[in-house]
Scaffold this active site. Sequence first.
Site, PDB file in Angstrom:
ATOM      1  N   ASP A 183      42.962  72.524  59.810  1.00 40.63           N
ATOM      2  CA  ASP A 183      42.468  71.229  59.347  1.00 40.63           C
ATOM      3  C   ASP A 183      43.379  70.676  58.247  1.00 40.63           C
ATOM      4  O   ASP A 183      44.464  71.219  57.979  1.00 40.63           O
ATOM      5  CB  ASP A 183      40.984  71.291  58.967  1.00 40.63           C
ATOM      6  CG  ASP A 183      40.727  72.031  57.665  1.00 40.63           C
ATOM      7  OD1 ASP A 183      41.689  72.537  57.059  1.00 40.63           O
ATOM      8  OD2 ASP A 183      39.558  72.098  57.251  1.00 40.63           O
ATOM      9  N   HIS A 236      34.692  71.525  54.164  1.00 39.73           N
ATOM     10  CA  HIS A 236      35.610  71.684  55.293  1.00 39.73           C
ATOM     11  C   HIS A 236      35.065  72.657  56.321  1.00 39.73           C
ATOM     12  O   HIS A 236      35.293  72.523  57.514  1.00 39.73           O
ATOM     13  CB  HIS A 236      36.974  72.174  54.796  1.00 39.73           C
ATOM     14  CG  HIS A 236      37.570  71.270  53.767  1.00 39.73           C
ATOM     15  ND1 HIS A 236      38.139  71.729  52.605  1.00 39.73           N
ATOM     16  CD2 HIS A 236      37.635  69.921  53.713  1.00 39.73           C
ATOM     17  CE1 HIS A 236      38.545  70.700  51.881  1.00 39.73           C
ATOM     18  NE2 HIS A 236      38.240  69.598  52.524  1.00 39.73           N
TER      19      HIS A 236
END
Length: 472
Positions: free
Chosen positions: A116, A19
């Site tokens: 996110d 990520h």
Amino acid sequence: APTPQRPHVVLLPTPGMGHLIPLVELAKLLVAHHGFSVTIVTLDASSASKAQDALFSSLPDSISSLALPSVPLDDLPSDARIETIISVAASRSLAHLRDALSGLKSSANLVALVVDLFGTDYFTVALELCLPRYLFFPSNLLTLSLIFHLPELDATTTCEYRDLPEPLRLPGCVPIPGRDLLHPIQDRSNDAYRWVVHHARRYREAEGILVNSFDAIEPEAAKVLREPEPGRPPVYLVGPLTQCWNPKATDERAECLRWLDQQPPGSVLFVSFGSGGTLTTAQTAELALGLELSGQRFLWVVRSPSDGENASEAYFSVRSKNDPFGFLPAGFVQRTREVGLLVPSWAPQVAVLNHAATGGFLSHCGWNSTLESVVAGVAMVAWPLFAEQRQNAVMLAEGARIALRPRGAAEGGLVPREEVARAVRELMEGEEGKAARQRVAELRKAATSGLEEGGAAYKALAEVASKWKTTN
Ligand code: UDP
């Protein structure tokens, strides 16, 4: 460090290298092309890996990092899934984030918060501080479409998704059999499922969603999601954002690159399952014997097997325990020493994929790995493990047609050595492999030109950047 004049953005990734990496690339583009400065906020410094530290220390001055203090999680059941842990950690970190953002607001020209995947609860803080809320989606449009559709699917389905009688048809996407849908939604009684649905609902609160994908790899879905839709945030295709390959930074790990230098062009299969993927002991043995049987050269990032439920067990730690090769079949290392190289735990993947000797990638289909393979022009054997990897594999095999799928992997069962050997040989020497390589070369071209000034991805990010600049 933030300077008062520059527009400043806070990026807040979900824990995990997979990520962090694309968000770091996003930060670099915002700095280099659009005049921003950036703070990357992470959860809990104590869980940071060596890889993460190295990544942060390589960043330019205008990108700083800030770790929020840790929050107690010891009340969670010991079998809590990663999605639950991450979501609970986020929801308990709101006060810490509020403090951090308030501090930044007083010293910098803060213009947006970008979270996110599982960070939608941070929107609450952004709302309080009147800060625009954006979401960076590190996967593809197929998965984003599923997320958009999930609240409705949840309300209209009574069975487990793996038992759906028909494949799920999302607009513009390849049909996905229920059993291949996103792993954390496969047990609807688990908290992890409730969390994913919770986030899916909150996705609509974002003022915009930046997606790490590009038109050519999923053109129909791109067409659908580019169209504005009431109640759905605008979608910006800013990808592929992939880890830059800095030859200098890979020097210390160059042993495998030096080995590649000795191999013929396009002859080596790179085998890796991302930052945390592990196989069972039985599957590790079949894979080893299958690679041997294929007669192909290979470079394999080997991790200790894990026989637990959760193949992502090693997620937060990239180091293998004890002897990294002790579990391989007897004599395997010896017999394959002329054609194979084993690397424990971690390899400089981008450099490996871009090496002329690399001719194929047996991959877990993590989206970063997939994009890196595309950008390097390398076709794949799809070996999905968890997260959204199984639906990625379907899309890559049947939609983009840049990956071959061994039989058995699709069913989630053990892939026998003969099947490993067949798929690997087909990729490296067969007609299907050749066709996949042609397709991947086309995608590579499209990806590269999209990122150039005036290209689609460049323009998409410029559009977002100019929105942020005019906010204040
Ligand atoms: N990676 C790497 N070396 C390794 C394993 C992984 O450099 O040995 C990097 C890889 O290049 C990619 C990321 O870690 O950028 C993995 O992300 P991905 O989305 O593919 O999978 P995840 O780790 O999230 O499952």
